[in-house]
Design an enzyme around this catalytic site. Structure first.
Site, mmCIF file in Angstrom:
data_model
loop_
_atom_site.group_PDB
_atom_site.id
_atom_site.type_symbol
_atom_site.label_atom_id
_atom_site.label_comp_id
_atom_site.label_asym_id
_atom_site.label_seq_id
_atom_site.Cartn_x
_atom_site.Cartn_y
_atom_site.Cartn_z
ATOM 1 N N LYS A 67 0.861 -1.178 0.000
ATOM 2 C CA LYS A 67 0.000 0.000 0.000
ATOM 3 C C LYS A 67 0.897 1.227 0.000
ATOM 4 O O LYS A 67 1.827 1.326 0.808
ATOM 5 C CB LYS A 67 -0.922 0.044 1.213
ATOM 6 C CG LYS A 67 -1.832 1.277 1.213
ATOM 7 C CD LYS A 67 -2.819 1.286 2.354
ATOM 8 C CE LYS A 67 -2.168 1.714 3.653
ATOM 9 N NZ LYS A 67 -3.175 1.953 4.713
ATOM 10 N N ARG A 111 -10.256 -1.542 7.408
ATOM 11 C CA ARG A 111 -9.344 -2.529 7.980
ATOM 12 C C ARG A 111 -8.826 -2.082 9.336
ATOM 13 O O ARG A 111 -8.583 -2.887 10.222
ATOM 14 C CB ARG A 111 -8.221 -2.872 7.013
ATOM 15 C CG ARG A 111 -7.208 -1.793 6.669
ATOM 16 C CD ARG A 111 -6.108 -1.660 7.710
ATOM 17 N NE ARG A 111 -4.869 -1.133 7.172
ATOM 18 C CZ ARG A 111 -4.016 -0.418 7.881
ATOM 19 N NH1 ARG A 111 -4.268 -0.083 9.134
ATOM 20 N NH2 ARG A 111 -2.887 -0.016 7.333
ATOM 21 N N HIS A 138 -12.906 11.408 11.471
ATOM 22 C CA HIS A 138 -13.469 10.554 10.416
ATOM 23 C C HIS A 138 -13.309 9.071 10.744
ATOM 24 O O HIS A 138 -14.265 8.294 10.661
ATOM 25 C CB HIS A 138 -12.777 10.887 9.091
ATOM 26 C CG HIS A 138 -13.192 10.048 7.929
ATOM 27 N ND1 HIS A 138 -14.421 10.161 7.328
ATOM 28 C CD2 HIS A 138 -12.530 9.060 7.252
ATOM 29 C CE1 HIS A 138 -14.511 9.301 6.336
ATOM 30 N NE2 HIS A 138 -13.381 8.618 6.265
ATOM 31 N N ASN A 160 -13.020 14.386 22.930
ATOM 32 C CA ASN A 160 -12.184 14.817 21.813
ATOM 33 C C ASN A 160 -11.558 16.156 22.169
ATOM 34 O O ASN A 160 -12.178 16.988 22.857
ATOM 35 C CB ASN A 160 -13.011 14.956 20.528
ATOM 36 C CG ASN A 160 -12.136 15.069 19.294
ATOM 37 O OD1 ASN A 160 -11.479 14.109 18.906
ATOM 38 N ND2 ASN A 160 -12.112 16.246 18.680
ATOM 39 N N GLY A 220 -4.154 4.912 16.860
ATOM 40 C CA GLY A 220 -3.667 6.067 16.126
ATOM 41 C C GLY A 220 -2.170 6.171 15.968
ATOM 42 O O GLY A 220 -1.686 6.942 15.141
ATOM 43 N N THR A 221 -1.413 5.419 16.765
ATOM 44 C CA THR A 221 0.044 5.573 16.745
ATOM 45 C C THR A 221 0.665 4.612 15.741
ATOM 46 O O THR A 221 0.650 3.399 15.935
ATOM 47 C CB THR A 221 0.629 5.343 18.149
ATOM 48 O OG1 THR A 221 0.112 6.353 19.019
ATOM 49 C CG2 THR A 221 2.136 5.431 18.139
ATOM 50 N N ASP A 222 1.213 5.184 14.662
ATOM 51 C CA ASP A 222 1.796 4.379 13.589
ATOM 52 C C ASP A 222 3.064 5.016 13.038
ATOM 53 O O ASP A 222 3.502 4.717 11.939
ATOM 54 C CB ASP A 222 0.782 4.172 12.467
ATOM 55 C CG ASP A 222 0.275 5.488 11.891
ATOM 56 O OD1 ASP A 222 0.716 6.565 12.352
ATOM 57 O OD2 ASP A 222 -0.571 5.456 10.974
ATOM 58 N N GLY A 292 -2.502 -1.177 17.984
ATOM 59 C CA GLY A 292 -2.775 -1.388 16.563
ATOM 60 C C GLY A 292 -1.970 -0.444 15.700
ATOM 61 O O GLY A 292 -2.345 0.712 15.504
#
Length: 321
Positions: A67, A111, A138, A160, A220-222, A292
Site C-alpha cells: 500500500k 481494515r 473521520h 475529543n 492512532g500511533t503508527d 494497533g
C-alpha cells in the site's frame, strides 16, 4: 491487470468481510505463514505530508503487494478531500506481474476498524457494557460502528480535544439506539472498552483514566514519536499488537520500552490469541491493551477480497498493463 476504483469500494467491502480478512491474516502472521516488509514512512517536506509504503506476503493466501500513501493534513480544508490517501497494489506471487490496483482510502478505514474490532472480540470482557471513544474524527466513526458489533454495549461515552467534533460519534451511537455522553478524560473510568483514535504526539489517556478490567485499543500511533496513551499504562496492562516489530518501533510500545517500563518480550501477538497459543485475558480485573500499528498485510487482505468481489460482480476494470 484489474483496477477497482475508490468509488466502487463502498458497494463491495462490508464490515464483516473486512473483519474476517483481518482476523485471518493476524492468525497467519502468528503462525508464520505471512510476514510484513519493513515500513517506509517519511515526512516529504511538502504540504506537511507523511508518505510511505507498507507491504508483505501472505504465503497461505498467496497475496503479495503493498500500500502506498499517507497523511495530507491540509486536504480537507484546502481541497475538500480526506486527509488520508492511499492505493493498494497487488502482484502475482508466481510471476511478479502487476495483478491489481485498488483504491485504498475506504479500505484503510475499514481494515483499521476491523483490527480494533478483532481485538475487542478476543480480549474484552464478555459483559462489557460501556464503550469509550478518545477521538471523534473521520476514522472514529468506522471504529465505533465496528466495535458495537462485538459486545452488547448499552452506552457510548466520548472525548475529543475539539469538542465540536463529538457529534460525529454521537450520531453513530444514536443510529445504534444507544445513549451518548460527552465526558472529561477522567470520565473514561466508566468504560469497559476504550478506543483511542487520534494523531497525537502527546498522551491524552492516562493510567488513572482506566479502570481495572478494561480493554483498550490504541489505533492512532503508527509513526515514530506519536503517542496516544501514557507509557505507564502499558506497564500495568497486558499488551498485544498486530506485529511486535512495528509496535516497539512505531507503536505505543516504543515509548514504554524507551522509558524502561516494559521489554519487547512483554508485547504479545493478537494472532496468538486467535490461534489459541496465548491465553489472552485470564481474569476479569486484567487490563488488556491492543497496540494497533496497522500492518501492510491487513491492506492486502482486504484488497484481495475486494478484487475477488469486483470480478464476481463484473465491475472490475481490466487493462492490458
Amino acid at each position: 491487470m484489474i483496477i477497482v476504483p475508490e468509488r466502487e469500494i463502498a458497494g463491495l467491502m462490508t464490515r464483516k468481510a473486512a473483519f474476517d480478512a483481518v482476523e485471518k491474516v493476524f492468525a497467519a502472521m502468528s503462525a508464520g505463514d505471512a510476514y510484513n516488509f519493513p515500513v517506509v514512512r517519511e515526512a516529504i517536506g511538502h504540504e506537511d505530508a507523511l508518505y510511505g509504503f507498507k507491504g508483505g506476503f501472505d504465503q497461505a493466501g498467496l497475496t503479495l503487494g503493498l500500500k502506498a500513501g499517507g497523511y495530507w493534513p491540509n486536504n480537507l480544508e484546502k481541497r475538500n478531500l480526506i486527509n488520508h490517501q492511499s492505493t493498494v497494489f497487488l502482484f502475482d506471487p508466481d510471476t511478479g506481474k502487476a495483478k491489481a490496483m485498488v483504491g485504498g482510502n475506504l479500505l484503510t478505514a475499514l481494515r483499521t476498524a476491523a483490527a480494533s474490532s478483532v481485538s475487542i472480540k478476543h480480549l474484552a470482557r464478555k459483559d462489557a457494557k460501556v464503550i469509550g471513544m478518545v477521538g471523534a474524527g473521520h476514522q472514529a466513526t468506522f471504529q465505533l460502528r465496528a466495535a458495537l458489533e462485538q459486545r452488547d454495549f448499552e452506552k457510548v461515552i466520548g472525548w475529543n480535544l475539539h469538542p465540536e467534533m463529538l457529534p460525529n460519534i454521537e450520531k453513530v451511537a444514536e443510529e445504534a439506539g444507544l445513549p451518548f455522553e460527552a465526558v472529561d478524560l477522567s470520565g473514561m473510568t466508566e468504560a469497559d472498552v476504550i478506543i483511542s483514535i487520534t494523531s497525537s504526539f502527546a498522551p491524552s489517556l492516562m493510567a488513572d483514566h482506566v479502570s481495572s478490567g478494561t480493554h483498550i485499543a490504541c489505533m492512532g500511533t503508527d509513526t515514530k514519536g506519536k503517542k496516544e496513551v501514557e507509557a505507564a499504562l502499558l506497564e500495568t496492562a497486558t499488551v498485544f499488537t498486530d506485529e511486535v516489530a512495528q509496535s516497539i518501533s512505531i507503536g505505543e510500545a516504543q515509548h514504554a520500552i524507551a522509558e524502561g517500563l516494559i521489554s519487547q518480550n512483554d508485547v504479545n501477538e493478537l494472532g496468538a490469541v486467535i490461534n489459541g497459543t496465548h491465553a489472552g485475558r485470564i481474569d476479569e480485573d486484567q487490563i488488556t491493551l491492543f497496540d494497533g500499528t496497522g500492518v501492510g498485510l491487513q491492506d492486502l487482505a482486504v484488497a484481495a477480497s475486494v478484487v475477488d468481489l469486483a470480478a464476481a460482480k463484473g465491475i472490475a476494470i481490466e487493462v492490458d498493463f
